[in-house]
Structure formats: C-alpha cells, structure tokens
Design a protein around this motif. Structure first.
Motif, PDB file in Angstrom:
ATOM      1  N   GLU A  42     -22.639 -16.445   9.117  1.00 46.10           N
ATOM      2  CA  GLU A  42     -22.703 -17.029   7.763  1.00 46.10           C
ATOM      3  C   GLU A  42     -24.070 -17.637   7.489  1.00 46.10           C
ATOM      4  O   GLU A  42     -24.637 -17.460   6.398  1.00 46.10           O
ATOM      5  CB  GLU A  42     -21.612 -18.088   7.614  1.00 46.10           C
ATOM      6  CG  GLU A  42     -21.567 -18.736   6.234  1.00 46.10           C
ATOM      7  CD  GLU A  42     -20.436 -19.747   6.090  1.00 46.10           C
ATOM      8  OE1 GLU A  42     -20.596 -20.694   5.289  1.00 46.10           O
ATOM      9  OE2 GLU A  42     -19.403 -19.587   6.766  1.00 46.10           O
ATOM     10  N   ALA A  43     -24.610 -18.344   8.474  1.00 48.44           N
ATOM     11  CA  ALA A  43     -25.935 -18.944   8.294  1.00 48.44           C
ATOM     12  C   ALA A  43     -27.006 -17.867   8.099  1.00 48.44           C
ATOM     13  O   ALA A  43     -27.921 -18.028   7.288  1.00 48.44           O
ATOM     14  CB  ALA A  43     -26.270 -19.829   9.488  1.00 48.44           C
ATOM     15  N   ILE A  44     -26.879 -16.761   8.821  1.00 44.12           N
ATOM     16  CA  ILE A  44     -27.879 -15.697   8.747  1.00 44.12           C
ATOM     17  C   ILE A  44     -27.952 -15.088   7.345  1.00 44.12           C
ATOM     18  O   ILE A  44     -29.033 -14.729   6.874  1.00 44.12           O
ATOM     19  CB  ILE A  44     -27.586 -14.613   9.801  1.00 44.12           C
ATOM     20  CG1 ILE A  44     -27.853 -15.157  11.213  1.00 44.12           C
ATOM     21  CG2 ILE A  44     -28.440 -13.369   9.577  1.00 44.12           C
ATOM     22  CD1 ILE A  44     -27.397 -14.226  12.319  1.00 44.12           C
ATOM     23  N   ILE A  45     -26.810 -14.963   6.653  1.00 45.16           N
ATOM     24  CA  ILE A  45     -26.837 -14.322   5.334  1.00 45.16           C
ATOM     25  C   ILE A  45     -27.071 -15.316   4.193  1.00 45.16           C
ATOM     26  O   ILE A  45     -27.010 -14.940   3.027  1.00 45.16           O
ATOM     27  CB  ILE A  45     -25.547 -13.512   5.073  1.00 45.16           C
ATOM     28  CG1 ILE A  45     -24.313 -14.427   5.025  1.00 45.16           C
ATOM     29  CG2 ILE A  45     -25.379 -12.407   6.099  1.00 45.16           C
ATOM     30  CD1 ILE A  45     -23.071 -13.711   4.509  1.00 45.16           C
ATOM     31  N   SER A  46     -27.389 -16.565   4.532  1.00 44.71           N
ATOM     32  CA  SER A  46     -27.632 -17.567   3.494  1.00 44.71           C
ATOM     33  C   SER A  46     -28.972 -17.330   2.787  1.00 44.71           C
ATOM     34  O   SER A  46     -29.814 -16.555   3.249  1.00 44.71           O
ATOM     35  CB  SER A  46     -27.631 -18.969   4.106  1.00 44.71           C
ATOM     36  OG  SER A  46     -28.802 -19.173   4.883  1.00 44.71           O
ATOM     37  N   ASP A  47     -29.199 -18.047   1.707  1.00 47.67           N
ATOM     38  CA  ASP A  47     -30.434 -17.933   0.934  1.00 47.67           C
ATOM     39  C   ASP A  47     -31.659 -18.452   1.700  1.00 47.67           C
ATOM     40  O   ASP A  47     -32.790 -18.155   1.322  1.00 47.67           O
ATOM     41  CB  ASP A  47     -30.297 -18.708  -0.393  1.00 47.67           C
ATOM     42  CG  ASP A  47     -31.510 -18.524  -1.286  1.00 47.67           C
ATOM     43  OD1 ASP A  47     -31.746 -17.381  -1.736  1.00 47.67           O
ATOM     44  OD2 ASP A  47     -32.245 -19.512  -1.504  1.00 47.67           O
ATOM     45  N   PHE A  48     -31.426 -19.170   2.778  1.00 49.41           N
ATOM     46  CA  PHE A  48     -32.568 -19.602   3.605  1.00 49.41           C
ATOM     47  C   PHE A  48     -33.434 -18.405   3.998  1.00 49.41           C
ATOM     48  O   PHE A  48     -34.647 -18.542   4.167  1.00 49.41           O
ATOM     49  CB  PHE A  48     -32.066 -20.296   4.876  1.00 49.41           C
ATOM     50  CG  PHE A  48     -31.790 -21.776   4.740  1.00 49.41           C
ATOM     51  CD1 PHE A  48     -31.462 -22.345   3.514  1.00 49.41           C
ATOM     52  CD2 PHE A  48     -31.860 -22.599   5.855  1.00 49.41           C
ATOM     53  CE1 PHE A  48     -31.200 -23.699   3.404  1.00 49.41           C
ATOM     54  CE2 PHE A  48     -31.606 -23.964   5.749  1.00 49.41           C
ATOM     55  CZ  PHE A  48     -31.277 -24.512   4.521  1.00 49.41           C
ATOM     56  N   GLY A  49     -32.810 -17.242   4.142  1.00 46.66           N
ATOM     57  CA  GLY A  49     -33.550 -16.056   4.569  1.00 46.66           C
ATOM     58  C   GLY A  49     -34.528 -15.537   3.544  1.00 46.66           C
ATOM     59  O   GLY A  49     -35.345 -14.661   3.849  1.00 46.66           O
TER      60      GLY A  49
END
Length: 439
Positions: A42-49
């Motif tokens: 879930e963290a990997i597909i967040s907008d942070f990327g």
C-alpha cells in the motif's frame, strides 16, 4: 499504430497477472528475495512515489514535503531503534547505492579495499573493475581479497592478518575492510579482526544486505557491537521489503554519510519506498525475533534434509548454515545452471551459484558448481519443519531422480495451496501474490 500500442499495453498487464499466478503456485527459494506485506505494498503505490524530496528532512530543496518529512523522520527513528544505531540514512535506493555511499564517504579512487572474492561469497558491488564490480568500476577502488577457509565457509582470520602485514610491506595497505557477502552461511569474523584492522587505520564496513533481518531479530551477529564502523544493507532479503537500501553508523560519521547520499548518490530517493521501509521496520520490531528464529530453523532443517537425500551441502562440518541460506554442490548431477533451469520447470525457483574451486576449475557463473537456496520468503508464508522436508524431496525428485519437472510442478502447486498469506505482519487480508487491479 494505435492498435499495436493497445496490444502492447494489454500484453504488459497480462504478463503481470501471469507472474503473480505463477509465484502463487511456486516455491520461491531465491535468497535475495522476500514477499512484502499488504501494508508495504500500500505504501509503495501511494502518491509519495510521484514526489521529490531532495536533501534531509527539514532541509529540502523542494516544497510539498510536509508529510514526507514526517514519515521520513519516523522511518529513520524506527531504523535506529531496530538496529540500536545512533545514526541511520534511509535514503539510499538499493544496497549497491548504500555501498557506494560508504565508498564515497570514506575512500578515494585508487585506494585499496579488502573484501571477500565472489567465489568465496562476496557480492559484485565489492568487486574489481576487471570483473565489472561496482567498487572497482564505479568508484575506482583496487580490491584485495580475504583468504577464505572453504571447509569453514568463512574468512580465515590468521591468514587475513598475515596478508595485511604483507600488503603494508608492499605499499598496498587497504583503506577499507568490507565484511558481508552474497553467499553468506556463517557470521564473518568481525570481532576477531576489527581491532586489528583499525590498528592499521582501516574503515570497517559490514554489508548486511542478506542478513539484515536476522540481525534485526537478534540473530546471526551484531556488527556494530563487534567493531564495524558502518553497516550497509538492502531492505528486502531477510528484511520485509520493499527493495531499497539503508546505512547505519555512529554520530561521528553522520555528516560524511549524509553528504555522500545527497547530493552524491541520489537525487530524489524513491520516497514511496522510504515510506514502505518505515512500515517494514515497524513489522520487524514487532515480529522480527520470531521470524529470524524460524528462518534459521528452516534453513538448518532444509539443509539437513537435502544432505539426507544425497546432496552435497556445503558447510557440513559447522551444521550447514547459521543464516537463511544453503549452498549445494550439484556437480555430481550436472551444473548449477542446468539444475536451476530444471527446477524452474518444476516451479521451484533457485539460483545458480559460484562455489569455492569453481574459478580454478574453469567454471563460470552461467554454469557454476552450485546452487544457492534461501528460506526467507517461504518462512514469511508460514512454512516450517514438515514443509522443509517436503521441499527437499521435490528437489531430489527433479535433480537426482531425474523425474519430469512438469509432473513435479503439479505437486508443488498443490503443496502451495495452504500457504497464500503473508505472516509476521500486522495486516494480511490481501493474498501474498494477489494481483491488485486499479484500472
């Protein structure tokens, strides 16, 4: 043209789905891989990327980092707690980049580094220029190898001390000593050599890429307390993912490392993976001790079972392994490249491996003498003693008995039905290899 583009577009997603299905029906034994939790995914597909956060939290080059900074501060705090380190830099985007950070911070091109050779377990990022190793090719280091005890499957302490004395006489005294490696069955002699090395003013780094999760769980060894100045690692082998890097050190080395990471080695540092590292560190703090213990138990049981059915498993005199890895000499049956390919047909995923004696005998990485197995991922799926014995039997049927790999793959698929969820995590509603469609 538009039609062809759409064909390619659809083909990509088809292959992604096929890959997920395959791994849900396979036995993944690549020692450098693991399966992340749904929370890490879930963290990997967040907008942070999609964002940039050059620099250190509170010292960014870009605006828009309010929440990114909060997460990175938390990530750094968790990393320090997990490894009882005074300083952590979570920004390196891989273990290789973490090593380059250390090379750049503490050596200059032309300096000599002492490291394990690749047939003795060393990683290509520690390698010579003529072998296209990162240390030599990218940073211009000259590489000298530790003497290796093939019977004990580790660095020879006395011969290493003698080699350093000889190197000093030859005007080739190393500036850095590198521990750790790619084939890593037993702890390296850090505490036996650290004071000696530092007596010659060497910087001591420990590459924990493979054993980071075992160290976090209080197993294998404790490099910072044994004398290492710095630790570099990947975050996705015996740790819980995502793919990325980490550097640990004392406060005295903080500034050199920070500057070497940025602007030296990274621009924006894959911020979505940084957030996922924070999740993985929290998981390791909560579940890491039990996981590390089970990994080592599983590796020992699988090694003993493989030996019991007729394989020549390296490290027998020391109980085969103290890590997540097992090394098997397969020359009696063919070579590592052929064995790897046959096992893959049976949905058993391993990798070929150079072992001591291969280079001298004229063998190469494509057809080496061994295979390497790792139990990190299958342990995360919940497998234990009985499953290790069953896996050894499947491998025997393919490699020794020469049974049709396709028939064994049917057995493997049935075997995998009970192991479809990630363990040692806070949330596991999503299947370990469940494909998530967002379109």
């Amino acid at each position: 043209m538009a039609k062809q583009n759409k064909v390619s577009y659809n083909k990509i997603f088809s292959k992604l789905r096929e890959h997920h299905k395959w791994f849900g029906n396979a036995i993944p034994l690549i020692a450098s891989e693991n399966v992340p939790s749904p929370a890490v995914r879930e963290a990997i597909i967040s907008d942070f990327g999609n964002r940039y956060a050059e620099g250190w939290p509170g010292e960014r080059v870009y605006a828009g980092c309010t929440y990114i900074d909060d997460v990175e501060v938390e990530c750094t705090k968790l990393a320090r707690k997990l490894y009882r380190a005074k300083f952590a830099d979570v920004r390196p985007i891989s273990g290789v980049v973490a090593n380059l950070v250390i090379y750049s911070a503490f050596t200059n091109p032309g300096d000599v580094m002492l490291a394990p050779s690749i047939p003795a377990g060393g990683h290509i990022s520690h390698g010579k220029k003529e072998h296209f190793g990162t240390a030599g090719l990218v940073h211009g280091l000259e590489i000298e190898f530790y003497p290796f005890d093939a019977q004990e499957m580790t660095i020879d302490v006395d011969k290493s001390k003698q080699k350093i004395i000889e190197l000093e006489k030859a005007g080739r005294l190393p500036k850095m000593a590198m521990f750790g490696g790619s084939l890593f069955l037993f702890p390296h002699p850090v505490k036996e050599l650290a004071d000696f090395l530092k007596g010659y003013k060497m910087h001591v780094n420990y590459d924990a890429a493979h054993v980071a999760g075992l160290i976090a769980g209080g197993r294998f060894q404790d490099p910072l307390r044994e004398g290492a100045d710095t630790i570099t690692m990947s975050t996705h082998k015996t740790l819980f993912g995502p793919q990325g890097g980490l550097v640990l050190a004392s406060k005295e080395h903080e500034e050199e490392i920070k500057k070497s990471t940025f602007p030296g080695m990274t621009s924006s540092h894959h911020i979505h993976h940084m957030a996922a590292k924070a999740v993985a560190f929290a998981e390791a703090l909560e579940f890491g001790k039990d996981y590390a213990s089970q990994v080592i138990k599983n590796a020992k049981i699988l090694a003993e079972a493989l030996s019991g059915v007729g394989f020549k498993v390296l490290g027998e005199s020391r109980g085969f392994t103290e890590s997540h890895q097992i090394a098997v000499n397969v020359l009696e049956y063919s070579d590592g490249g052929i064995v790897e390919a046959e096992l893959e047909k049976a949905n058993i995923i391993v990798n070929r491996q150079l072992i001591p004696g291969d280079i001298k005998a004229g063998r190469n990485y494509f057809h080496p003498g061994g295979i390497r197995l790792g139990v990190s991922e299958i342990t995360r799926l919940g497998m234990k003693k009985s499953e290790m014995k069953e896996i050894a039997e499947y491998i025997k049927q393919v490699v020794i008995d020469k049974k049709d790999p396709k028939k064994i793959s049917s057995k493997v698929k049935s075997f995998r039905k009970s192991f479809q969820k990630v363990r040692y995590c806070f949330d596991n509603k999503l299947g370990a290899y469940e494909y998530v469609k967002l379109r």
